[in-house]
Design an enzyme around this catalytic site. Structure first.
Site, PDB file in Angstrom:
ATOM      1  N   ASP A 181       0.833  -1.201   0.000  1.00  0.00           N
ATOM      2  CA  ASP A 181       0.000   0.000   0.000  1.00  0.00           C
ATOM      3  C   ASP A 181       0.871   1.256   0.000  1.00  0.00           C
ATOM      4  OD1 ASP A 181      -2.514   1.383   0.125  1.00  0.00           O
ATOM      5  OD2 ASP A 181      -2.156   1.745   2.245  1.00  0.00           O
ATOM      6  N   ARG A 226     -10.164  10.674 -12.043  1.00  0.00           N
ATOM      7  CA  ARG A 226      -9.657  10.650 -10.664  1.00  0.00           C
ATOM      8  C   ARG A 226      -9.011   9.316 -10.307  1.00  0.00           C
ATOM      9  NH1 ARG A 226     -14.092  11.153  -6.739  1.00  0.00           N
ATOM     10  NH2 ARG A 226     -12.365  11.263  -5.264  1.00  0.00           N
ATOM     11  N   LYS A 227      -9.121   8.330 -11.175  1.00  0.00           N
ATOM     12  CA  LYS A 227      -8.648   6.976 -10.851  1.00  0.00           C
ATOM     13  C   LYS A 227      -7.232   6.726 -11.371  1.00  0.00           C
ATOM     14  CE  LYS A 227     -13.330   5.009 -11.085  1.00  0.00           C
ATOM     15  NZ  LYS A 227     -14.185   3.985 -11.753  1.00  0.00           N
TER      16      LYS A 227
END
Length: 261
Positions: A181, A226-227
């Protein structure tokens, strides 16, 4: 009398700032003193004295992504390999920026965040970035990241300490997920600005022995509005063994939302 007071305050200022660091950042102390009820002439003199102090009195952030005694020989070798590509020589022998850039890694992202409405500044001042919460070198997350903007890639050299144990002698799956992450998020943020994780899918292939050095290689797969879609794989340093694979989706956000503004 005023000069005597100023002299005493100047001599004890380093001790004062050291004590204040436990409760608030020097800029906060500085601002408080500037707006105190002290008489104007004295306040102005004191502020000028504060501004003239050597920068060494102010706290300096520590970059945790630099080599330390806990790093293995393999981790140091890989660090030098990528770090040497951050600056290269051209045909004229002059130094210029290379294809890679090392990302510094500090113990916190922000000094204080308004989003922690239920935490006092005293508590927030002690907060640390999760992967940098252990002060003992080599005990947990030892890592350094390098970004290649042109190739939209990020490489992380990661060494897991004994505090990250899950299965006996091996790294906890949650610690691996944390690093994935962190690496994919760093790449997405570098390419798209402020982002937050929307989805993280992980497939564990083989366990990672504690104390070993592995590579996390991440790349941008696609960007749509936005991705930002990112993939990542965790391998042995010679790429002969695949430990983990992952895909992630990040959404661009306004920094104000993150800070509760």
């Amino acid at each position: 009398m005023q000069r005597l007071v100023m002299s005493k305050m100047a001599r004890s200022l380093s001790r004062l700032l050291t004590g204040c660091q436990r409760f608030a950042s020097p800029p906060s102390v500085y601002a408080h003193l500037c707006h105190s009820s002290t008489s104007l002439p004295f306040r102005s003199s004191f502020v000028r004295t504060m501004g003239a102090l050597p920068f060494s009195f102010l706290p300096k952030p520590r970059d945790f992504s630099l080599p330390n005694s806990a790093w293995s020989a393999e981790m140091t070798r890989l660090y030098n390999f990528y770090n040497n590509q951050c600056e290269v020589e051209n045909e004229s022998g002059e130094k210029q920026k290379g294809p890679w850039r090392r990302l510094p890694s500090y113990n916190r992202t922000l000094k204080y965040a308004t989003g922690g409405a239920y935490l006092s500044k005293f508590i927030q001042s002690k907060n640390r970035l999760f992967t940098r919460s252990i002060k003992t070198a080599g005990a947990a997350f030892e890592y350094v990241m390098f970004i290649n903007k042109e190739e939209q890639r990020c490489v992380c050299i990661f060494q897991a300490g004994h505090l990250l144990e899950g299965p006996p002698g091996h790294v906890h799956g949650g610690a691996i997920a944390t690093m994935i992450d962190s690496v994919t998020g760093a790449l997405a943020a570098f390419m798209s600005g402020a982002v937050m994780t929307a989805n993280l899918t992980i497939n564990y292939r083989s366990p990672i022995p504690l104390g070993s050095t592995v590579l996390l290689e991440s790349s941008v797969d696609n960007m749509e509005g936005r991705k930002t879609f990112v993939s990542c794989k965790v391998t042995s340093t010679d790429s002969s063994k695949l430990h983990t694979e992952a895909t992630a989706l990040f959404l661009s956000i306004k920094v104000g939302h993150l800070l509760g503004m």
